[in-house]
Design an enzyme around this catalytic site. Sequence first.
Site, PDB file in Angstrom:
ATOM      1  N   SER A  54      -9.855  -0.847   7.149  1.00 31.47           N
ATOM      2  CA  SER A  54      -9.154  -0.629   5.873  1.00 31.47           C
ATOM      3  C   SER A  54      -8.482  -1.867   5.288  1.00 31.47           C
ATOM      4  O   SER A  54      -8.102  -1.865   4.120  1.00 31.47           O
ATOM      5  CB  SER A  54      -8.126   0.491   6.014  1.00 31.47           C
ATOM      6  N   SER A  96      -9.540   1.388   3.132  1.00 31.09           N
ATOM      7  CA  SER A  96      -8.703   2.186   2.270  1.00 31.09           C
ATOM      8  C   SER A  96      -7.591   1.400   1.562  1.00 31.09           C
ATOM      9  O   SER A  96      -6.975   1.945   0.631  1.00 31.09           O
ATOM     10  CB  SER A  96      -8.060   3.310   3.083  1.00 31.09           C
ATOM     11  N   LYS A 128       0.856  -1.191   0.000  1.00 35.25           N
ATOM     12  CA  LYS A 128       0.000   0.000   0.000  1.00 35.25           C
ATOM     13  C   LYS A 128       0.892   1.241   0.000  1.00 35.25           C
ATOM     14  O   LYS A 128       1.943   1.251   0.658  1.00 35.25           O
ATOM     15  CB  LYS A 128      -0.884  -0.039   1.252  1.00 35.25           C
TER      16      LYS A 128
END
Length: 518
Positions: free
Chosen positions: A220, A196, A116
């Site tokens: 997330s 996310s 990420k």
Amino acid sequence: MATKYSPLSFPVFSSLLLILLATISSRAEAIKVHGFSSIKEATVHDIQLAFKQNQLTSRKLVELYLKQITRLNPVLKGVLEVNPDALYQADKADHERKFKAPGSLSALHGIPILLKDNIATKDKLNTTAGSYALLGSVVPRDAGVVTKLRKAGAIILGKASLSEWSYWRSNAAPSGWNARGGQGKNPYTLGYPGGSSSGSAISVAANMAAVSIGTETDGSILSPSSKNLVVGIKPTVGLTSRAGVIPISQRQDSVGPICRTVADAVYVLDAIAGIDHNDNATIQTSRYIPKGGYAQFLNSDGLRGKRLGIVRAFYNFGNDTIISRTVEQHLKTLRQRGAILVDNLEIANIFRDVYSSSSEDTALSAEFKKYINAYLKELVSSPVRSLTDLIAFNKKNSKLERLDTYGQDLFITAEATNGFGNAEKAALKNLAKLTREGFVTLMTKNKLDALVTPRSDVSPILAIGGFPGVIVPAGFDSHKVPFGLCFGGLKGSEPKLIEIAYGFEQATKIRKPPTFKT
Ligand SMILES: *[C@@H]1O[C@H](CO)[C@@H](O)[C@H](O)[C@H]1NC(C)=O
Ligand SMILES: *[C@@H]1O[C@H](CO)[C@@H](O)[C@H](O)[C@H]1NC(C)=O
Ligand SMILES: *[C@@H]1O[C@H](CO)[C@@H](O)[C@H](O)[C@H]1NC(C)=O
């Protein structure tokens, strides 16, 4: 079939059949072993086997993933950047494999991983949380988890897209959107991917990477894993280092794997869990790590004897009878596999209060300001040095950052906080009380190993207490949106959660790749 033949001829027939079956199965075995023809759904185990049998190199594997990224990413937007050094790292892994003793290399050696974009790498890749504000910033060092991944021999394939700033800039921006990468798409529906850690989930779901890492403050990892039909592990807070991760809150942030299978996720967890002296929380939390690591809990009979709690308030799906039926079927499977279902647990008011309380937002807002300022200050060089700078940057670059459409309400709220005053202290106290009287009481009073909940709806309860959760593909709702079944537990309960998740996965095997046309 045997009943068609007389008892006398049966032995002859059956021995012929056995020979036939043996031939077929050895041929099937041969095809499986010698044909690493496709990266589609390849597991870490498949890949390592192919390495061992000289059917595959890390270079070839990286080339295949890069090809898949080139093909699919223009639509899915799960990847922000690919690592220009990935092939060099692959060659290095291939070289090492030749000279190291078999069995001396980690499960992740030579395996391409996507990170990420809030996880710092000190290399050619940018670390930006999806924002132009951090483009060109220079991080002081690799994130703690990246140091561990490199040590394990993993190949850093690139950076995955995300909901910008891990969803802490704006309430109006949709999941999976960030200014640099645009709108990430769910490969099953081409709709929203959840967030996310959207890119991490999109990418492994669409076979653009072998494994990936996301981060979670509240949902997330669990939410995009649920929506993209992959496995997510949100570890106990502090089990994995947060050093070098663009933060929201040290109290809630956790770094964890997003992968196609429970086993793959566990290999990643084994590589990244543990002490990092740049994140002191890892020292205390390391007492939870079992000797010999987590892979020993990949036990297909792992559901036997486990006490699983069911709070029916989580099982309301409106009029979506498809999801209701699927979930009930799964509960039956859990029972058949030896789990003890403790059903119809009372939902205490305190439990519901987690969802109606503003305490979490109050605490996170003040924490975000504190931790983001600390992160930005530590950068070697950066166009922005504080939350004040970030807000100004967005105003100055409002077109690039879509300020007109999405605003930056969460930034502005955070900027208005002033440390930990009475309101923040009261909020933190309330969160501790909700955790103690809610989840902890539920789990201990009923002697539960895990709370079982569909989708990622349980995430706030796990988030505010720093508890772990593992989510496993469970099916599709009536709109064909994937969903997972989540197993949440008390701090340090990863071994049990892994046994339960693996037992469920092996009993159901719901995961399948997306089939959209490009
Ligand atoms: C990082 O960002 C810079 C722009 O500042 C760009 O030139 C570079 O290609 C990016 N790195 C990668 C690996 O994409
Ligand atoms: C960790 O703890 C030590 C000893 O209390 C302290 O000196 C150090 O600054 C801490 N490190 C971080 C990154 O907080
Ligand atoms: C429930 O039914 C209504 C009316 O048919 C429909 O609009 C709605 O999408 C359904 N809800 C779910 C969760 O399927």
